[in-house]
Design a protein around this motif. Structure first.
Motif, short mmCIF file in Angstrom:
data_model
loop_
_atom_site.label_atom_id
_atom_site.label_comp_id
_atom_site.label_asym_id
_atom_site.label_seq_id
_atom_site.Cartn_x
_atom_site.Cartn_y
_atom_site.Cartn_z
N SER A 10 0.86 -0.88 -0.03
CA SER A 10 -0.25 -0.12 0.22
C SER A 10 0.64 1.45 0.02
O SER A 10 0.36 2.60 -0.29
N LEU A 11 2.45 1.34 0.57
CA LEU A 11 3.54 2.32 0.23
C LEU A 11 2.55 3.81 -0.92
O LEU A 11 2.98 3.89 -1.44
N PHE A 12 3.65 2.46 -2.23
CA PHE A 12 3.42 3.11 -3.48
C PHE A 12 1.42 3.88 -3.60
O PHE A 12 1.52 5.04 -4.16
N ALA A 13 0.24 3.28 -3.49
CA ALA A 13 -1.09 4.50 -3.76
C ALA A 13 -0.73 5.21 -2.58
O ALA A 13 -1.50 5.47 -3.46
N GLY A 85 15.47 2.99 1.75
CA GLY A 85 15.32 1.81 1.33
C GLY A 85 14.81 1.07 1.67
O GLY A 85 14.16 0.50 0.19
N PRO A 86 14.68 0.93 2.64
CA PRO A 86 13.69 -0.64 2.36
C PRO A 86 11.93 0.17 2.02
O PRO A 86 11.96 -1.14 1.27
N MET A 87 11.31 0.97 2.48
CA MET A 87 10.27 1.44 1.29
C MET A 87 10.34 1.26 0.60
O MET A 87 8.92 0.91 -0.86
N LEU A 88 11.16 2.11 -0.59
CA LEU A 88 11.45 2.11 -1.59
C LEU A 88 12.33 0.65 -2.75
O LEU A 88 11.66 0.92 -4.57
N SER A 89 13.01 -0.05 -2.32
CA SER A 89 13.21 -0.94 -2.82
C SER A 89 12.32 -2.07 -3.66
O SER A 89 13.02 -2.25 -4.70
N PRO A 90 11.58 -2.41 -3.31
CA PRO A 90 10.53 -3.16 -3.96
C PRO A 90 9.45 -2.96 -4.90
O PRO A 90 9.14 -3.61 -5.86
N TYR A 91 9.64 -1.39 -5.37
CA TYR A 91 9.22 -1.30 -6.05
C TYR A 91 10.35 -0.49 -7.83
O TYR A 91 11.55 -1.32 -7.54
N SER A 92 9.79 -0.69 -8.70
CA SER A 92 10.75 -1.08 -10.72
C SER A 92 10.72 0.80 -10.29
O SER A 92 9.76 1.43 -9.75
N TRP A 93 12.02 1.18 -11.23
CA TRP A 93 12.08 2.58 -11.68
C TRP A 93 10.93 3.35 -12.32
O TRP A 93 10.67 4.58 -12.49
N SER A 94 9.83 1.93 -12.74
CA SER A 94 9.02 2.46 -13.55
C SER A 94 7.79 3.34 -12.12
O SER A 94 7.25 4.19 -12.61
N HIS A 95 7.73 2.89 -11.66
CA HIS A 95 6.79 3.12 -10.20
C HIS A 95 7.04 4.35 -9.56
O HIS A 95 6.62 5.72 -9.50
N LEU A 96 8.93 4.26 -9.92
CA LEU A 96 9.05 5.39 -9.01
C LEU A 96 9.55 7.40 -10.17
O LEU A 96 9.17 7.94 -9.09
N LEU A 97 9.44 6.46 -11.12
CA LEU A 97 9.33 7.87 -12.13
C LEU A 97 7.84 8.61 -12.32
O LEU A 97 7.99 9.34 -11.68
#
Length: 108
Positions: A10-13, A85-97
């Motif tokens: 749920s972090l990304f959403a 780092g631990p929160m964002l590491s599961p996401y791909s570069w496209s998610h972060l973009l």
């Protein structure tokens, strides 16, 4: 990390929702103040070029600071890696973009 205060699913959403809500809040406040922020919005090649050229000094500073071995810079780097780092590491570069694009729009 099963007892962590955040959930990877749920972090990304939540981050996208939060950043989008900032943009919506800004539009509502502009409407209440009688301001139309879309009046001067220009999607042209010149505007895109200025935007890309405006990011180049920031990218140069980012990559330069990445090479610096000063203790203060290393402490900041370690803090960011430990907290984000631990929160964002599961996401791909496209998610972060996508998240960065939403945040960039909402903050401007």
């Amino acid at each position: 990390m099963s007892n962590s205060w955040y959930k990877f699913e749920s972090l990304f959403a939540a981050a996208c929702f939060f950043e989008s809500s900032l943009a919506l809040l800004a539009l509502i406040l502009a409407w209440l103040a009688g301001i139309n922020p879309m009046i001067s919005l220009e999607l042209t090649w010149q505007a895109l070029t200025y935007g890309v050229l405006g990011t180049l000094p920031l990218l140069a500073m980012f990559f330069s600071l990445h090479q610096v071995s000063a203790p203060a810079i290393q402490q900041i780097r370690q803090l960011l890696l430990a907290t984000l780092g631990p929160m964002l590491s599961p996401y791909s570069w496209s998610h972060l973009l996508l998240l960065g694009a939403i945040a960039g729009f909402a903050e401007e």
